[in-house]
Design an enzyme around this catalytic site. Structure first.
Site, PDB file in Angstrom:
ATOM      1  N   ARG A   1       0.862  -1.197   0.000  1.00 47.01           N
ATOM      2  CA  ARG A   1       0.000   0.000   0.000  1.00 47.01           C
ATOM      3  C   ARG A   1       0.890   1.236   0.000  1.00 47.01           C
ATOM      4  NH1 ARG A   1      -1.389   1.695   4.569  1.00 47.01           N
ATOM      5  NH2 ARG A   1      -2.135  -0.280   5.426  1.00 47.01           N
TER       6      ARG A   1
ATOM      7  N   ASP B   1      -7.841  18.639 -14.335  1.00 44.83           N
ATOM      8  CA  ASP B   1      -8.114  17.289 -14.815  1.00 44.83           C
ATOM      9  C   ASP B   1      -7.686  17.267 -16.285  1.00 44.83           C
ATOM     10  OD1 ASP B   1      -9.259  15.009 -15.918  1.00 44.83           O
ATOM     11  OD2 ASP B   1     -11.037  15.081 -14.659  1.00 44.83           O
TER      12      ASP B   1
ATOM     13  N   LYS C   1      -8.313   6.220 -19.317  1.00 38.14           N
ATOM     14  CA  LYS C   1      -8.626   6.710 -20.650  1.00 38.14           C
ATOM     15  C   LYS C   1      -7.364   6.669 -21.530  1.00 38.14           C
ATOM     16  CE  LYS C   1     -12.468   7.371 -18.425  1.00 38.14           C
ATOM     17  NZ  LYS C   1     -12.816   8.610 -17.756  1.00 38.14           N
TER      18      LYS C   1
ATOM     19  N   TYR D   1     -17.080  16.652 -15.393  1.00 41.15           N
ATOM     20  CA  TYR D   1     -17.309  15.214 -15.539  1.00 41.15           C
ATOM     21  C   TYR D   1     -18.327  14.777 -14.467  1.00 41.15           C
ATOM     22  CZ  TYR D   1     -16.390  10.204 -15.258  1.00 41.15           C
ATOM     23  OH  TYR D   1     -16.532   8.853 -15.239  1.00 41.15           O
TER      24      TYR D   1
HETATM   25  C1  LIG Z   1     -13.367   9.009 -16.505  1.00 38.08           C
HETATM   26  C2  LIG Z   1     -13.083  10.361 -15.992  1.00 38.08           C
HETATM   27  C3  LIG Z   1     -12.890  10.596 -14.616  1.00 38.08           C
HETATM   28  C4  LIG Z   1     -13.028   9.508 -13.586  1.00 38.08           C
HETATM   29  O1  LIG Z   1     -12.053   8.536 -13.712  1.00 38.08           O
HETATM   30  P1  LIG Z   1     -12.267   6.977 -13.345  1.00 38.08           P
HETATM   31  O2  LIG Z   1     -10.987   6.368 -13.739  1.00 38.08           O
HETATM   32  O3  LIG Z   1     -13.456   6.501 -14.118  1.00 38.08           O
HETATM   33  O4  LIG Z   1     -12.537   6.932 -11.870  1.00 38.08           O
HETATM   34  C5  LIG Z   1     -12.589  11.892 -14.230  1.00 38.08           C
HETATM   35  N1  LIG Z   1     -12.487  12.905 -15.124  1.00 38.08           N
HETATM   36  C6  LIG Z   1     -12.679  12.719 -16.443  1.00 38.08           C
HETATM   37  C7  LIG Z   1     -12.554  13.867 -17.370  1.00 38.08           C
HETATM   38  C8  LIG Z   1     -12.978  11.454 -16.916  1.00 38.08           C
HETATM   39  O5  LIG Z   1     -13.183  11.270 -18.231  1.00 38.08           O
END
Ligand SMILES: *Cc1c(COP(=O)(O)O)cnc(C)c1O
Length: 381
Positions: free
Chosen positions: A46, A170, A195, A98
């Site tokens: 961890r 983000d 992603k 998001y």
């Molecule tokens: C998918 C996404 C998230 C969340 O991420 P997870 O890996 O699904 O928890 C946050 N911000 C954006 C822009 C996203 O596309």
């Protein structure tokens, strides 16, 4: 080192014990100690794991940052940032955030006494007016999801730094291939590595990158104390994904450009949202802060009939109807009923997420097949 080289070699070393070119998947929870507290840098997985460390170093390198942290999901990474705050603190964020981030903020952290303001960032006056002594964090996404609005990161940083407010970006949609928020003065970069960074739709993971040592120590403390880490196998997969980020992104952008131009001319399409189009309201800012315009685009069908948009996504064959984005394969989605279903209708319609909106994650297939697919699906309505 240039970005394309960093994607493959940035902060990476061959495995010290065997010379393995890729770090092994250290599938272990614990590490032998010679005497209490005397170990080789790892004590419990961890707290730290060599495969995860290799990935965290790669994240830092790609984002031009000093410290990287990997989490079990993008939301776990955002959650760790929120844990820097305390009751009474205020956060300013975007009104087309998001959906999952919006849910985390409003359904979990409001309950703990943190106040959120969701605003449009087109006019920085709105931002300046909301700032007070309790404002501790500005959380932005650019390009935004699913409207592909662009926020001027440098303009936000300029205002925030006058008040010593943290700016978190983000960077999931842009990736460091297109945009480097830390270089523009942001304090924290966050990713859903699920992603583009992972890039193959086979892992759920999150990442944070920062430059400030104090901030990194606070976040490492939270990562270890709260425990939302990712496992060694997933770390290995995302590290493998990162090595082709630049070639994938190049193709994502090329294909999206061709599709955006095709859709813009299509008689059944009302509007195309892609920051590379000259008609995009934030095209100039996008050009200033991004190297290219990304593989995400949205469009609305004419007539505003929900049923039309639904029919299109149901009839696409190569574009798979699915949540998520950023993988090598093309995906399509209907934000109003999928990713943004948790946002109240009046709220989402204000930002353009109408029932006729379709979002595409343009993959790296042959673009002529993608156009043919769109053509046949649009014939049906
Ligand atoms: C998918 C996404 C998230 C969340 O991420 P997870 O890996 O699904 O928890 C946050 N911000 C954006 C822009 C996203 O596309």
């Amino acid at each position: 080192m240039k970005f394309n080289t960093k994607a493959i070699h940035g902060n990476q070393k061959h495995d010290p014990s065997t010379g393995a070119v890729m770090p092994p998947i250290y599938q272990t929870s614990t590490y032998a100690q010679k005497s209490p507290g005397q170990h080789k840098g790892f004590e419990y997985s961890r707290t730290g794991n060599p495969t995860r460390s290799a990935l965290e170093n790669a994240f830092a390198s790609l984002e031009n940052g000093k410290f990287g942290l990997a989490f079990g999901s993008g939301l776990a990474a955002i959650d760790a940032v929120m844990k820097l705050l305390k009751p009474g603190d205020e956060v300013i964020s975007t009104n087309d955030l998001y959906g999952g981030t919006y849910r985390l903020f409003t359904k979990i952290y409001e309950k703990f006494g943190i106040k959120f303001h969701f605003i449009g960032f087109r006019n920085t006056n709105t931002l300046s007016k909301l700032i007070n002594k309790k404002t501790k964090l500005i959380w932005i996404e650019t390009p935004t999801n699913p409207m592909l609005n662009i926020i001027d990161i440098e303009a936000v940083v300029k205002i925030a730094s006058q008040h010593k407010i943290l700016v978190a970006v983000d960077n999931t949609f842009a990736t460091p291939y297109l945009q480097l928020p830390l270089d523009m003065g942001a304090d924290i970069v966050m990713h859903s590595a699920t992603k583009y960074l992972g890039g193959h739709s086979d892992v759920v993971m999150g990442a944070l990158v920062v430059n400030d040592k104090d901030l990194s120590e606070k976040l490492y403390f939270i990562q270890n104390a709260s425990g939302a880490i990712c496992g060694p196998m997933d770390s290995f997969l995302v590290l493998r994904g990162l090595k082709t980020l630049h070639v994938r992104m190049q193709r994502h952008c090329e294909n999206a450009a061709i599709i955006a131009n095709y859709l813009e001319k299509h008689p059944k399409i009302e509007k195309v949202y892609w920051p590379g189009l000259k008609t995009h309201p934030n095209h100039k800012i996008a050009k200033k802060q991004m190297n290219d315009f990304g593989g995400m685009l949205s469009f609305s069908t004419k007539g505003n009939y929900k049923v039309d948009a639904m029919k299109v996504v149901e009839n696409l064959k190569i574009f798979t109807l699915a949540e998520s984005l950023g993988g090598v394969e093309s995906l399509c989605g209907h934000p109003a009923t999928m990713t943004h279903a948790s946002i109240p209708k009046e709220e989402r319609e204000k930002t353009g997420v109408t029932d006729s909106l379709i979002r595409l994650s343009v993959g790296i297939e042959d673009v002529s097949d993608l156009i043919d697919d769109l053509e046949q699906a649009l014939m049906i309505i």
